[in-house]
Design a protein around this motif. Sequence first.
Motif, PDB file in Angstrom:
ATOM      1  N   GLY A 158     -76.496  60.952  84.352  1.00 14.40           N
ATOM      2  CA  GLY A 158     -76.748  62.252  83.745  1.00 14.40           C
ATOM      3  C   GLY A 158     -75.498  62.816  83.103  1.00 14.40           C
ATOM      4  N   SER A 159     -75.636  63.277  81.875  1.00 19.51           N
ATOM      5  CA  SER A 159     -74.483  63.862  81.180  1.00 19.51           C
ATOM      6  C   SER A 159     -74.950  64.657  79.971  1.00 19.51           C
ATOM      7  CB  SER A 159     -73.511  62.769  80.726  1.00 19.51           C
ATOM      8  OG  SER A 159     -72.400  63.341  80.050  1.00 19.51           O
ATOM      9  N   ASN A 160     -74.218  65.703  79.660  1.00 19.92           N
ATOM     10  CA  ASN A 160     -74.443  66.440  78.422  1.00 19.92           C
ATOM     11  C   ASN A 160     -73.724  65.777  77.247  1.00 19.92           C
ATOM     12  OD1 ASN A 160     -75.862  68.370  79.922  1.00 19.92           O
ATOM     13  ND2 ASN A 160     -73.986  69.501  80.377  1.00 19.92           N
ATOM     14  N   ASP A 161     -72.953  64.734  77.540  1.00 22.94           N
ATOM     15  CA  ASP A 161     -72.168  64.022  76.538  1.00 22.94           C
ATOM     16  C   ASP A 161     -72.707  62.594  76.431  1.00 22.94           C
ATOM     17  OD1 ASP A 161     -70.058  62.268  75.490  1.00 22.94           O
ATOM     18  OD2 ASP A 161     -68.766  64.031  75.549  1.00 22.94           O
ATOM     19  N   VAL A 162     -73.367  62.287  75.336  1.00 30.03           N
ATOM     20  CA  VAL A 162     -73.991  60.968  75.167  1.00 30.03           C
ATOM     21  C   VAL A 162     -72.958  59.854  75.232  1.00 30.03           C
ATOM     22  CG1 VAL A 162     -75.271  59.497  73.575  1.00 30.03           C
ATOM     23  CG2 VAL A 162     -75.915  61.901  73.827  1.00 30.03           C
ATOM     24  N   ARG A 163     -71.800  60.077  74.631  1.00 29.73           N
ATOM     25  CA  ARG A 163     -70.764  59.040  74.611  1.00 29.73           C
ATOM     26  C   ARG A 163     -70.304  58.698  76.016  1.00 29.73           C
ATOM     27  NH1 ARG A 163     -65.290  58.309  74.610  1.00 29.73           N
ATOM     28  NH2 ARG A 163     -64.991  60.483  75.196  1.00 29.73           N
ATOM     29  N   ALA A 164     -70.124  59.706  76.855  1.00 34.42           N
ATOM     30  CA  ALA A 164     -69.682  59.475  78.229  1.00 34.42           C
ATOM     31  C   ALA A 164     -70.736  58.693  79.006  1.00 34.42           C
ATOM     32  CB  ALA A 164     -69.391  60.806  78.916  1.00 34.42           C
ATOM     33  N   ALA A 165     -71.994  59.106  78.864  1.00 27.86           N
ATOM     34  CA  ALA A 165     -73.075  58.431  79.579  1.00 27.86           C
ATOM     35  C   ALA A 165     -73.197  56.975  79.139  1.00 27.86           C
ATOM     36  CB  ALA A 165     -74.396  59.164  79.350  1.00 27.86           C
ATOM     37  N   GLU A 166     -73.107  56.735  77.849  1.00 29.55           N
ATOM     38  CA  GLU A 166     -73.268  55.371  77.346  1.00 29.55           C
ATOM     39  C   GLU A 166     -72.072  54.487  77.701  1.00 29.55           C
ATOM     40  OE1 GLU A 166     -74.219  55.758  73.201  1.00 29.55           O
ATOM     41  OE2 GLU A 166     -76.340  56.216  73.619  1.00 29.55           O
ATOM     42  N   ALA A 167     -70.880  55.068  77.819  1.00 31.55           N
ATOM     43  CA  ALA A 167     -69.712  54.285  78.245  1.00 31.55           C
ATOM     44  C   ALA A 167     -69.907  53.771  79.666  1.00 31.55           C
ATOM     45  CB  ALA A 167     -68.446  55.130  78.147  1.00 31.55           C
ATOM     46  N   LEU A 168     -70.382  54.631  80.555  1.00 32.89           N
ATOM     47  CA  LEU A 168     -70.669  54.220  81.927  1.00 32.89           C
ATOM     48  C   LEU A 168     -71.815  53.218  81.969  1.00 32.89           C
ATOM     49  CD1 LEU A 168     -70.500  57.336  84.284  1.00 32.89           C
ATOM     50  CD2 LEU A 168     -69.348  55.159  84.614  1.00 32.89           C
ATOM     51  N   GLN A 169     -72.827  53.477  81.179  1.00 29.91           N
ATOM     52  CA  GLN A 169     -73.986  52.589  81.130  1.00 29.91           C
ATOM     53  C   GLN A 169     -73.560  51.173  80.755  1.00 29.91           C
ATOM     54  OE1 GLN A 169     -76.803  53.377  77.919  1.00 29.91           O
ATOM     55  NE2 GLN A 169     -78.522  53.086  79.329  1.00 29.91           N
ATOM     56  N   GLY A 170     -72.718  51.072  79.751  1.00 30.71           N
ATOM     57  CA  GLY A 170     -72.252  49.761  79.315  1.00 30.71           C
ATOM     58  C   GLY A 170     -71.406  49.051  80.344  1.00 30.71           C
ATOM     59  N   PRO A 179     -78.846  50.700  84.387  1.00 31.51           N
ATOM     60  CA  PRO A 179     -78.620  52.146  84.291  1.00 31.51           C
ATOM     61  C   PRO A 179     -79.375  52.745  83.102  1.00 31.51           C
ATOM     62  CG  PRO A 179     -76.602  50.870  83.841  1.00 31.51           C
ATOM     63  CD  PRO A 179     -77.765  49.953  83.729  1.00 31.51           C
ATOM     64  N   TYR A 180     -80.030  53.871  83.329  1.00 29.15           N
ATOM     65  CA  TYR A 180     -80.624  54.680  82.277  1.00 29.15           C
ATOM     66  C   TYR A 180     -79.733  55.906  82.081  1.00 29.15           C
ATOM     67  CZ  TYR A 180     -84.966  51.998  82.857  1.00 29.15           C
ATOM     68  OH  TYR A 180     -85.908  50.998  82.917  1.00 29.15           O
ATOM     69  N   THR A 181     -79.869  56.574  80.941  1.00 28.95           N
ATOM     70  CA  THR A 181     -79.152  57.826  80.731  1.00 28.95           C
ATOM     71  C   THR A 181     -80.135  58.983  80.631  1.00 28.95           C
ATOM     72  OG1 THR A 181     -79.151  57.629  78.308  1.00 28.95           O
ATOM     73  CG2 THR A 181     -77.283  56.654  79.496  1.00 28.95           C
ATOM     74  N   ASN A 182     -79.672  60.177  80.968  1.00 29.30           N
ATOM     75  CA  ASN A 182     -80.451  61.389  80.723  1.00 29.30           C
ATOM     76  C   ASN A 182     -79.500  62.518  80.349  1.00 29.30           C
ATOM     77  OD1 ASN A 182     -79.904  63.348  83.012  1.00 29.30           O
ATOM     78  ND2 ASN A 182     -80.589  61.609  84.248  1.00 29.30           N
ATOM     79  N   HIS A 183     -80.043  63.623  79.881  1.00 29.99           N
ATOM     80  CA  HIS A 183     -79.213  64.718  79.377  1.00 29.99           C
ATOM     81  C   HIS A 183     -79.146  65.906  80.346  1.00 29.99           C
ATOM     82  CE1 HIS A 183     -79.110  62.569  75.596  1.00 29.99           C
ATOM     83  NE2 HIS A 183     -80.434  62.586  75.525  1.00 29.99           N
ATOM     84  N   ASP A 184     -79.555  65.686  81.586  1.00 31.90           N
ATOM     85  CA  ASP A 184     -79.636  66.788  82.545  1.00 31.90           C
ATOM     86  C   ASP A 184     -78.624  66.590  83.668  1.00 31.90           C
ATOM     87  OD1 ASP A 184     -80.363  68.972  84.046  1.00 31.90           O
ATOM     88  OD2 ASP A 184     -82.323  68.198  84.630  1.00 31.90           O
ATOM     89  N   LEU A 185     -77.402  67.006  83.430  1.00 33.60           N
ATOM     90  CA  LEU A 185     -76.349  66.887  84.439  1.00 33.60           C
ATOM     91  C   LEU A 185     -76.700  67.701  85.683  1.00 33.60           C
ATOM     92  CD1 LEU A 185     -73.425  65.892  85.109  1.00 33.60           C
ATOM     93  CD2 LEU A 185     -72.605  68.028  84.117  1.00 33.60           C
ATOM     94  N   ILE A 186     -77.189  68.922  85.489  1.00 32.39           N
ATOM     95  CA  ILE A 186     -77.509  69.793  86.623  1.00 32.39           C
ATOM     96  C   ILE A 186     -78.600  69.165  87.496  1.00 32.39           C
ATOM     97  CG2 ILE A 186     -78.429  72.040  87.305  1.00 32.39           C
ATOM     98  CD1 ILE A 186     -77.246  73.214  84.747  1.00 32.39           C
ATOM     99  N   GLY A 187     -79.690  68.753  86.875  1.00 31.23           N
ATOM    100  CA  GLY A 187     -80.788  68.177  87.635  1.00 31.23           C
ATOM    101  C   GLY A 187     -80.402  66.890  88.338  1.00 31.23           C
ATOM    102  N   SER A 188     -79.586  66.066  87.680  1.00 33.15           N
ATOM    103  CA  SER A 188     -79.156  64.806  88.291  1.00 33.15           C
ATOM    104  C   SER A 188     -78.326  65.064  89.538  1.00 33.15           C
ATOM    105  CB  SER A 188     -78.355  63.985  87.274  1.00 33.15           C
ATOM    106  OG  SER A 188     -79.150  63.638  86.163  1.00 33.15           O
TER     107      SER A 188
END
Length: 336
Positions: A158-170, A179-188
């Motif tokens: 979970g991250s509000n920053d797509v680049r950060a999430a995708e770096a970890l995903q990779g 790993p999947y990504t989502n845009h809800d840092l709070i909910g995650s």
Amino acid sequence: MTKIAVLGAGSWGTALANTMAKNGQQVMIWSHKADQAAEINERHQNDRYLPGAKLEDNLQATDQMAAAVSGADIVLFVVPTKAIRQVAKQLAAILLANKQSVILAHAAKGLEQKTHLRISQMLVEEIPADCYSGLAVISGPSHAEDVVKGDLTAISIGSNDVRAAEALQGALANAHFRPYTNHDLIGSELGGALKNIIAIGSGMLIGKGYGANAQAALLTRGLVEIREVGQALGAQPETFLGLAGIGDLIVTGMSPNSRNYRAGVALASGKPLAQVEEEMGMVIEGVNTIKAVVDFEKEYDLDLPITRTLYQVIYEGKTIDQGINDLMTRPLKAED
């Protein structure tokens, strides 16, 4: 190749570091114990937390945080909630001295006592904005013991920053770990923290001899309470229907690998909380998180009967049998 520093050499930190090392990333795990770092480097094992597991030969460890962080692209916190601020202060000093900016991530699952802050909020308070370029959280159904032996696992970043999430995903993705990504840092973050409470209750039910019907009912109604708290605090409700919500709740609430579940079983056997915590030897995050959620119930005018009852059992002396009876005989209502 990405250079990653993993702060924390417990079971989950080691499993995540090992996964990324297996993928060919340059990973250094930091432990505050020199003998633990030596064991990882020399024997490729971490027997206290992952007994019998063989770690990747290219996974490196150190007891010097500066050495782990130097040149890192990503810094991943995997320490107990109560240690986050102390470790963050140390990291901030190193990043400032190095004039270094990193992607910050964490895989901790709890809320700070007294302030009730999420982990990312604590990190933002302690680490200057110039020292990081993105912030992410790893959550989802993932026992370290299964990950390190290559069991099939899917998690959410979970991250509000797509680049950060995708770096970890990779860095994490392989044929066994998706790993999947989502845009809800709070909910995650909230899904990962609040499911620990319900998992304690699930363990109590099993410890008392109840079966799958009772366990399924508790987990399902517990998810309703998690969603209610999440929405009150700004999370997206759909997050709790994904890996960071129901996925994490299922695995934590049903597996003996879960320390929160095991704590519930032990409490049902009549052991006092202090003894359970001592015998566990690891932090039982749900025991502390429940205090925060009871406060949220009052602050946001929520109705959280399961959480409230578990608080009464753990901290106010109500028996588990009485708590179960109270929940089952409440006034009838529509399902929400």
